[in-house]
Enzyme design. Structure first.
Site, PDB file in Angstrom:
ATOM      1  N   ARG A  84      -4.077  -3.861  -5.708  1.00 18.74           N
ATOM      2  CA  ARG A  84      -4.191  -3.270  -7.040  1.00 18.74           C
ATOM      3  C   ARG A  84      -5.501  -3.727  -7.683  1.00 18.74           C
ATOM      4  O   ARG A  84      -5.956  -4.854  -7.453  1.00 18.74           O
ATOM      5  CB  ARG A  84      -3.008  -3.760  -7.868  1.00 18.74           C
ATOM      6  CG  ARG A  84      -2.929  -3.257  -9.292  1.00 18.74           C
ATOM      7  CD  ARG A  84      -2.521  -1.830  -9.351  1.00 18.74           C
ATOM      8  NE  ARG A  84      -2.023  -1.474 -10.676  1.00 18.74           N
ATOM      9  CZ  ARG A  84      -1.850  -0.207 -11.072  1.00 18.74           C
ATOM     10  NH1 ARG A  84      -2.135   0.801 -10.258  1.00 18.74           N
ATOM     11  NH2 ARG A  84      -1.388   0.064 -12.261  1.00 18.74           N
ATOM     12  N   THR A 126      -2.211  10.603  -7.612  1.00 18.05           N
ATOM     13  CA  THR A 126      -2.064   9.390  -6.828  1.00 18.05           C
ATOM     14  C   THR A 126      -1.652   9.959  -5.497  1.00 18.05           C
ATOM     15  O   THR A 126      -1.365  11.152  -5.416  1.00 18.05           O
ATOM     16  CB  THR A 126      -0.923   8.522  -7.423  1.00 18.05           C
ATOM     17  OG1 THR A 126      -1.372   7.966  -8.641  1.00 18.05           O
ATOM     18  CG2 THR A 126      -0.472   7.399  -6.506  1.00 18.05           C
ATOM     19  N   THR A 131      -4.342   4.925  -5.419  1.00 21.12           N
ATOM     20  CA  THR A 131      -4.665   5.855  -6.489  1.00 21.12           C
ATOM     21  C   THR A 131      -5.970   5.522  -7.187  1.00 21.12           C
ATOM     22  O   THR A 131      -6.470   4.389  -7.106  1.00 21.12           O
ATOM     23  CB  THR A 131      -3.523   5.822  -7.542  1.00 21.12           C
ATOM     24  OG1 THR A 131      -3.721   6.849  -8.500  1.00 21.12           O
ATOM     25  CG2 THR A 131      -3.448   4.490  -8.265  1.00 21.12           C
ATOM     26  N   ASN A 190      -5.664   6.516 -10.377  1.00 16.63           N
ATOM     27  CA  ASN A 190      -4.843   6.747 -11.559  1.00 16.63           C
ATOM     28  C   ASN A 190      -4.794   8.252 -11.832  1.00 16.63           C
ATOM     29  O   ASN A 190      -4.136   8.953 -11.100  1.00 16.63           O
ATOM     30  CB  ASN A 190      -5.301   5.945 -12.777  1.00 16.63           C
ATOM     31  CG  ASN A 190      -4.218   5.962 -13.855  1.00 16.63           C
ATOM     32  OD1 ASN A 190      -3.063   6.236 -13.553  1.00 16.63           O
ATOM     33  ND2 ASN A 190      -4.567   5.705 -15.097  1.00 16.63           N
ATOM     34  N   ASP A 246      -3.373   1.664 -17.310  1.00 16.15           N
ATOM     35  CA  ASP A 246      -2.005   1.227 -17.006  1.00 16.15           C
ATOM     36  C   ASP A 246      -1.633  -0.072 -17.722  1.00 16.15           C
ATOM     37  O   ASP A 246      -0.466  -0.476 -17.719  1.00 16.15           O
ATOM     38  CB  ASP A 246      -1.806   1.064 -15.488  1.00 16.15           C
ATOM     39  CG  ASP A 246      -1.488   2.400 -14.815  1.00 16.15           C
ATOM     40  OD1 ASP A 246      -1.133   3.357 -15.518  1.00 16.15           O
ATOM     41  OD2 ASP A 246      -1.591   2.478 -13.574  1.00 16.15           O
ATOM     42  N   SER A 299       2.117  -1.251 -12.545  1.00 11.61           N
ATOM     43  CA  SER A 299       2.132   0.018 -11.823  1.00 11.61           C
ATOM     44  C   SER A 299       3.569   0.501 -11.647  1.00 11.61           C
ATOM     45  O   SER A 299       4.524  -0.263 -11.828  1.00 11.61           O
ATOM     46  CB  SER A 299       1.492  -0.195 -10.453  1.00 11.61           C
ATOM     47  OG  SER A 299       1.631   0.956  -9.652  1.00 11.61           O
ATOM     48  N   SER A 300       3.698   1.771 -11.282  1.00 13.84           N
ATOM     49  CA  SER A 300       5.018   2.303 -10.893  1.00 13.84           C
ATOM     50  C   SER A 300       5.063   2.642  -9.405  1.00 13.84           C
ATOM     51  O   SER A 300       6.069   3.139  -8.912  1.00 13.84           O
ATOM     52  CB  SER A 300       5.322   3.582 -11.684  1.00 13.84           C
ATOM     53  OG  SER A 300       5.340   3.316 -13.053  1.00 13.84           O
ATOM     54  N   GLY A 307       3.058  10.265  -8.814  1.00 14.57           N
ATOM     55  CA  GLY A 307       3.834  10.823  -9.933  1.00 14.57           C
ATOM     56  C   GLY A 307       3.881   9.959 -11.179  1.00 14.57           C
ATOM     57  O   GLY A 307       4.713  10.201 -12.047  1.00 14.57           O
ATOM     58  N   GLY A 308       3.020   8.942 -11.270  1.00 11.15           N
ATOM     59  CA  GLY A 308       3.002   8.104 -12.470  1.00 11.15           C
ATOM     60  C   GLY A 308       4.379   7.516 -12.739  1.00 11.15           C
ATOM     61  O   GLY A 308       5.027   6.981 -11.833  1.00 11.15           O
TER      62      GLY A 308
END
Ligand code: DON
Length: 591
Positions: free
Chosen positions: A127, A403, A421, A423, A445, A474-475, A495-496
């Site tokens: 990340r 993403t 991603t 983002n 984020d 993050s998700s 998909g955020g």
């Protein structure tokens, strides 16, 4: 406005606190009724004569990604004798070329790896980090409000990229082929070019305003004063040069070499924060995955700084006491219960989740069966709890999607799930001049201000405040579902905020509803993130199901599709791959 905590019944608070105090990872051993029977019957899922949608079937290896050219790069790598990690790294670099809105060198992500050699599961965290000069209020204007677009489309939006470090680390650690070999397809695609697809052309057209601001970006993605159109060749010479430098020098070329120098110069010209020290200091982290048990399956998934794994397991834990298989896929009863569970999980996300290198996250508590049971006990079978009872915040309505996820399994049983991603589509839209590399806008984020939603409508709190070197929450949820110690389902999605629920539904479709991965991918999705108080659904649910849900008090919104799963299922020595039909450019390729 300060985040206000959901008013939980005392029993729930007690369960959470006691679980937090217990160092044991979770009380999976005390998990619900078992399940081997469920596991066995779910394993008998794919039935050619019964199923409407069919996965691709192969024996030796399977690569599933959102761009057929990248899947091809992975397949070519497997056929050349590479393992699943070699192939995944090849796909990761190739997607940076052929899926420029999400595939990347200038972003970051997460990789779940199951190594067949030692049976270990590792969560690789690459990340982005906040630059050393980042500060808590950097996105607030003079009046203390979040400045429009600053965390998204300026040089201040860019986090220190992790993808090159992540991919090269994985390659060195688990790969078997030389780096230059696995990067060859990406270099070739950048050098020779490929025709822009309809999907990419539409995405370029949608982002013309932000992308068009930057000459270095226009030079690559525009022609004759307009974004490239379907069929136009996209040749990326600078990117090819950057890739070649990485192939020959490794990650140093990016973090301590000529590519990094160009990124730092780009930042300096436009008031960005990333310094040479930030790049040199960047580190990938091998983390212990979040592990949950669901009906006899072992769910191995991403820990913080992603919230994905924790909330995936938390919702599955709530579901374990419900006979969803009897209730049926797509029934109002199933959807209502799952939506109520989603709300509770997303409420917890806003309060507790952040980078565990900086803040304490009650991981054990959030993923404990006892806490889930207490939460599930608060769910009313026929009445939706209004989100306004839970939290008064207001999200921004802005929507954006980009993403990407890819999954690879090889014949030896190695499995890799990667979600990475920039983002939003094309990230910040900024190409570091001379590199061909698009830079992320992952700083969005973070919670720019407690209680103010980010681009996905997600509200964050103190735990996700900006600090130098910290990783934004993050998700992303790359996930391995294991059966008898072996990978059974390898999946993930973009998909955020909707990633977590998309992966959840994919897992539940496989385990509870015995769907093959193509069936699961073709099933209409639904999503609740607690705020806004809206049960978002894709088209495809029957009017009477929606009527029942409205009767329970759910506020239904039929909206664009959610997620694009890329899944491999392993069964009886065969590999079943499916690339989500929501994206026509993807492909599951096996041999
Ligand atoms: O890390 C996250 O959760 C987001 N930056 C992911 C963004 C995303 O999935 C965009 N969408 N499709």
């Amino acid at each position: 406005m300060p985040i206000r905590r959901l008013f939980l019944p005392l029993a729930v608070v007690a369960a959470l606190l006691s679980a937090c105090a217990t160092p044991a990872p979770h009380d999976a051993a005390r998990a619900a009724p078992t399940t081997t029977a469920a596991a066995q019957s779910a394993a008998a899922a794919y039935d050619f004569d019964m199923d409407v949608f069919h996965p691709v079937v192969a024996k030796h290896g399977m690569v599933v990604s959102e761009q057929a050219l990248a899947s091809q790069a992975g397949l070519e790598t497997l056929k050349a004798g590479g393992n699943a990690v070699d192939a995944a790294v090849a796909v990761g670099f190739a997607l940076a070329v052929v899926l420029p809105n999400a595939g990347n060198l200038g972003g970051g992500g997460f990789m779940m790896v199951h190594s067949a050699q030692d049976g270990r599961d590792i969560a690789l965290d690459f990340r982005e980090t906040a630059p050393g000069r980042a500060s808590r209020d950097m996105y607030l204007d003079a009046s203390g409000q979040v400045a429009d677009g600053r965390s998204l489309f300026t040089h201040l939006a860019v986090g220190v990229p992790g993808s090159v470090a992540g991919l090269t680390h994985a390659q060195q650690r688990w790969g078997t082929l030389p780096l230059s070999r696995v990067m060859a397809p990406a270099i070739r695609l950048a050098e020779r070019g490929y025709p822009v697809s309809q999907t990419l052309a539409e995405t370029l057209a949608k982002t013309a305003k932000t992308m068009g601001q930057w000459p270095a970006t226009r030079a690559i993605f525009w022609r004759d004063g307009a974004p490239l159109k379907a069929g136009d060749p996209l040749v990326q010479k600078d990117l090819a040069r950057s890739l070649r430098l990485i192939a020959s020098q490794g990650a140093r070329a990016f973090y301590q070499g000529p590519i990094g120098q160009k990124i730092v110069a780009e930042m300096a010209r436009h008031g960005g924060l990333i310094s040479a020290q930030d790049l040199a200091r960047y580190r990938v982290v091998e983390r212990t995955p979040i592990v949950g048990e669901y009906r006899g399956f072992r769910v191995v998934t991403m820990p913080p700084p992603s919230s994905g794994g924790i909330h995936l397991v938390q919702i599955l834990n709530m579901m374990e006491g419900w006979p969803v298989r009897d209730w049926g896929a797509g029934s109002a009863q199933t959807i209502h219960h799952m939506a109520e569970a989603m709300k509770l999980a997303y409420a917890d996300r806003s309060e507790y989740l952040g980078d565990t290198d900086f803040v304490k996250v009650p991981v054990a508590g959030l993923t404990s069966k006892a806490y889930a049971r207490a939460l599930a006990a608060t769910i009313d079978a026929t009445h939706a709890r209004p989100s306004s009872d839970i939290h008064p915040g207001k999200p921004q309505p802005y929507e954006s999607d980009q993403t990407t996820h890819f999954s690879v399994v090889d014949a030896a049983g190695n499995a890799v799930a990667v979600t990475y991603t920039l983002n939003t589509n094309f990230g910040s839209g900024i190409v570091a001049d001379g590199t061909g590399i698009l830079l992320n806008n992952e700083m969005d984020d973070f919670s720019a201000k407690p209680g103010v939603a980010n681009v996905y409508g997600l509200i964050g709190g103190e735990a996700n405040a900006i600090q130098p070197d910290k990783r934004p929450l993050s998700s992303m949820t790359p996930t391995l579902v294991m059966k008898d110690g072996q990978p059974w389902l390898v999946t993930g999605s973009p998909g955020g905020a909707r990633i977590i629920t998309t992966v959840l539904e994919t897992v539940v479709d496989a385990i509870d509803f015995q769907m093959n991965p193509a069936e699961a991918a073709a099933t209409p999705r639904f999503h609740h993130q607690w705020w806004p108080d809206q049960l978002r659904v894709e088209k495809g649910f029957s009017p009477d199901t929606l009527r029942l849900l409205r009767g329970y008090g759910q506020h239904i919104a039929v909206m664009p599709t959610m997620g694009r799963t890329q899944t491999v299922q392993v069964r009886d020595g065969l590999l079943y791959g499916a690339s989500d039909p929501r994206n026509p450019d993807g492909a599951a390729l096996g041999y």
